[in-house]
Design an enzyme around this catalytic site. Structure first.
Site, PDB file in Angstrom:
ATOM      1  N   ALA A  49       2.947  -0.298   2.899  1.00 54.77           N
ATOM      2  CA  ALA A  49       1.771  -0.845   3.764  1.00 54.77           C
ATOM      3  C   ALA A  49       1.869  -0.390   4.935  1.00 54.77           C
ATOM      4  CB  ALA A  49       1.973  -1.873   4.026  1.00 54.77           C
ATOM      5  N   ASP A  68       2.770  -7.324  -1.687  1.00 52.39           N
ATOM      6  CA  ASP A  68       2.313  -6.547  -1.776  1.00 52.39           C
ATOM      7  C   ASP A  68       0.549  -7.614  -0.603  1.00 52.39           C
ATOM      8  OD1 ASP A  68       2.609  -3.695  -2.759  1.00 52.39           O
ATOM      9  OD2 ASP A  68       3.407  -5.144  -4.023  1.00 52.39           O
TER      10      ASP A  68
END
Lengths: 376, 376
Positions: free
Chosen positions: A59, A246
Site C-alpha cells: 500500500a 489491507d
C-alpha cells in the site's frame, strides 16, 4: 532499513527519488529474496509499468511511487504553457492510476500532489511543488510507520516469540513497515526476541520478503509452514501474533488481510495469545458496515498449483543465490484450485489495532474516529 | 482404485505380488502425480530399498510391502535345509525391518507372516505359508479400509463439500485408504459431493497424492492453500472435515496426524463443522496416557524452504507432464526453518473416529477397547 550488498551495509528506502536525473528509484521486489537490485524508472511510463508489473507492491510503497511518478511526469514537461502542462499532468495521472486500478493508495497520493500543485502560479512552481508534495507523502508514510513502531514496541518483551503472517514490512511501505515496525523498534531498544515467519502460501511473502527483511536486519527468525503455527502455540512457543491489514473496517473493527490471517487469529484465541494488527490510518475504511461486504479477490490457480523460486542443483549448502528463477508445478497436473487472496478476521479475535495514534480495541475505532482521521 | 494410463482405465492396488516371477510390484510414489509407473522389486533387498527410499509410503502400504518382502525372501531360498532357510528368513526380516526402523506396521506384518510360517513342516510348506500370510495381510488391509468406507459413507450427503488434509488415501494403504474410503464409498453409492484438498505444506501430499487419487477416480475436487480453509468455512463452503491419523491414543482419543490437522480441527470447532478421523485399528496406541508424550519429529528445513515438482517452461496449458523434476528454493537463502512433522489434536475437537468396527466418540475408544482389538 538495512541491506547488506557485497559485505557493505547501508540503509535503504523502498522508493526514493533522484531529482538530478528525474528518476524514481525502486527496489526490484520481484527478484527478492534471491537478488537485491535498485531499478531506476526514467519516465512516468516506466514508473507506471513498475507499479503494474509489481516491481513495487504494498500500500504505502505504491502510493509513494505514484506520487513520485506524478512529480516525475510533471517535471519532464518542457516550457511554460499552462494548458499543455495541465494536459500532460492529466495524462500522467491517468496512466499511473490505470497501473493498479483497484488500489486506493496511488489515487490518494496523487490527489495530494495535485492539490499541492494547485498552489503554484507557474509551470515551474507547480513542478517544484509536485516534487515537494511527493517527498512529503513519502516522508509521512515513513513517519506513520515509525509511529506504529513506537506504539507497538511496548508489546515486545525480552525473550518473546512472535508470529507474523505475510509481509507488512518495510518493503510494502517506504520504510519500517507496519507489522514489522514494532519489531524494528524493539531491536533498536535492545530487546531480544525471536520471530516465526509464516511461509504464507500461495505466494510465500513470509518466506521470501519478511524473512529477507529480518535477515538483513539481523533479527533472529525462522520460517514455518502455515500448518505449523497451531502446533507451536500448543507447545507454548508463540507469545504474540503481529500482522498487517489491507483494509480495516472503522465501524466494526473487522480486518481484511492476506488469506490465512483469520486462521491464525482463531488459533491465537484458543491459546489465549495476544493477536495484534498494525495499520496506517489510510487503510481504515469508514464506510463499509459489514466485513462480509468486502469483496474477496479470487486469484490465479497457478499460485496454488505450483511455486516460484530459484533452481537449486545442489540441495544443501549456500550455493542457492545464483540459481535460475523458475516456476515449478507441484500439484497433480489434472487438478484445479481455489485461490481466495484475502480473508476477514472479526473483531472478537483481535486483541488490539496498533495505529500511529495509539493502540485501540477493534470496536473502539469508531468512537475514536476523529483522532483516527475520519473526515465525513 | 482406478488409474487411467494412455486412455485405458484399470483398477490397481498400491502393492501386489507377482508369484510367477517372485516380484513385489509397487506404484512408484515418488514419481506421482506427474508420472504413473509400476516398479518391480526383484528380490528382498530391492524391496527393502523401496521401503527405505519411499517408493512406497503409508502405514498399510509399507506393512504389506514388508510382508510380501519377507515371503519373497523366503521363496527365493533354494533347497530344503531348515537351518539355512531359517537363517535366510532372519536376514530378510532384519533387512526389511531396518528399512524404516521407527515404523510399526512392517514389524507387525512380518510377525504375522513368521507366525504362519511356524505352522509349516518343511521349507517348501513354509514358503507357501509365507506367501499366503502376506496375501492375507494385504487383503485384510483392503477389507479394513473398505469397512471404514462402509462406516463413513453415511456421513457424506448429496451436495456436501468435504475438506481433507494430507494423504490418507489408497496410496498409503493397499487400497481404498482411510480418510478417502468414505469418499470412494459415497461415489460408488452414486452420491455427488465436492472435495477440497489442503495442499499440505511442506510436502504437499494433498496437492500431489490426494488430488491425483481423486482425479483418477473422477471425484470433483479443488486444491486449496492450507491458509484458505478458514475463509471457506466462514463462507459456508465446507460441511465436513475428514482426515487420517498416524497414531490415535486409545485412552484419551487424541489424534496425532500430519502437521496442520490440529489447525483444521480448531477452525471446524469454531464453525460447528463436523470433524472426523478415519483410522485402521492398527494405529490405535493403547499404552500412551497423554498426547503430549507423543514425540513430534522435526523434519529437514529444506522441505519448508522450497518445493519439489516439475519444471514448467510454459506456465499455462496442460503441457506440464513432461517437465523435468526439480527442487526449487523459494525462501530467503539466508533464513532457516522449523519443521515439525506432526501435531496432536485433542479429543474435544473431534466429532468422531471412523474405524472398521464403527464410528466412536474419541473418548469412547477406551470403553470399546475389546471391540477395537485391545489385547492386554
Amino acid at each position: 532499513m538495512n541491506v547488506t550488498v557485497r559485505g557493505k551495509t547501508r540503509a535503504y528506502r523502498t522508493v526514493t527519488f533522484d531529482a538530478a536525473h528525474n528518476h524514481v528509484r525502486l527496489i526490484e521486489q520481484r527478484l527478492l529474496p534471491h537478488t537485491f537490485k535498485i531499478e531506476a524508472s526514467r519516465n512516468f511510463r516506466e514508473t507506471a509499468a513498475a507499479i503494474r508489473d509489481m516491481v513495487v507492491r504494498g500500500a504505502g510503497a505504491i502510493g509513494a511511487t505514484a506520487a513520485y511518478g506524478l512529480a516525475q511526469g510533471a517535471r519532464a514537461f518542457r516550457g511554460s504553457d499552462q494548458r499543455k502542462f495541465s494536459r500532460q499532468v492529466e495524462t500522467v495521472y491517468t496512466t499511473l492510476k490505470a497501473a493498479r486500478p483497484t488500489a486506493v493508495d496511488p489515487v490518494n497520493a496523487m490527489n495530494a500532489v495535485r492539490r499541492a500543485m494547485g498552489r503554484g502560479q507557474s509551470v515551474a512552481q507547480q513542478q517544484t511543488l509536485a516534487l515537494a508534495a511527493a517527498e512529503e507523502f513519502a516522508n509521512e508514510d515513513v513517519q506513520h510507520c515509525a509511529a506504529i513502531g513506537r506504539q507497538g514496541v511496548k508489546l515486545i518483551r525480552n525473550g518473546m516469540k512472535v508470529l507474523t503472517h505475510c509481509n507488512a514490512g518495510w518493503l510494502a511501505f517506504v520504510d519500517f513497515g507496519t507489522a514489522t515496525a514494532p519489531l524494528y523498534a524493539a531491536q533498536a531498544a535492545g530487546k531480544r526476541f525471536h520471530v516465526f515467519c509464516d511461509e504464507t502460501r500461495p505466494r510465500s511473502q513470509g518466506a521470501t520478503l519478511t524473512a529477507w527483511e529480518l535477515a538483513q536486519q539481523g533479527i533472529a527468525h525462522q520460517i514455518i509452514a502455515d500448518n505449523a503455527a497451531g502446533h507451536l502455540m500448543q507447545a507454548g512457543e508463540i507469545d504474540l501474533v503481529l500482522v498487517g491489514s489491507d483494509r480495516t473496517l472503522g465501524r466494526t473493527g473487522e480486518v481484511a488481510n492476506k488469506i490465512g490471517t483469520y486462521t491464525k487469529a482463531v488459533l491465537a484465541k484458543r491459546h489465549g495469545i495476544p493477536f495484534y494488527v498494525a495499520i496506517p490510518l489510510s487503510t481504515i475504511d469508514w464506510n463499509l458496515r459489514r466485513g462480509r461486504e468486502i469483496p474477496i479477490e479470487e486469484r490465479p490457480e497457478d499460485e496454488v498449483l505450483g511455486a516460484w523460486g530459484v533452481l537449486q542443483t545442489q540441495r544443501t549448502g549456500a550455493g542457492v543465490r545464483n540459481g535460475k528463477r523458475a516456476y515449478l508445478r507441484v500439484a497433480n497436473p489434472t487438478s484445479g484450485a481455489r485461490n481466495p487472496g484475502f480473508d476477514v478476521t472479526p473483531a472478537d479475535l483481535i486483541t488490539g489495532i496498533i495505529t500511529p495514534a495509539g493502540i485501540f480495541k477493534p470496536r473502539e475505532l469508531w468512537r475514536h474516529r476523529r483522532t483516527l482521521g475520519f473526515n465525513p
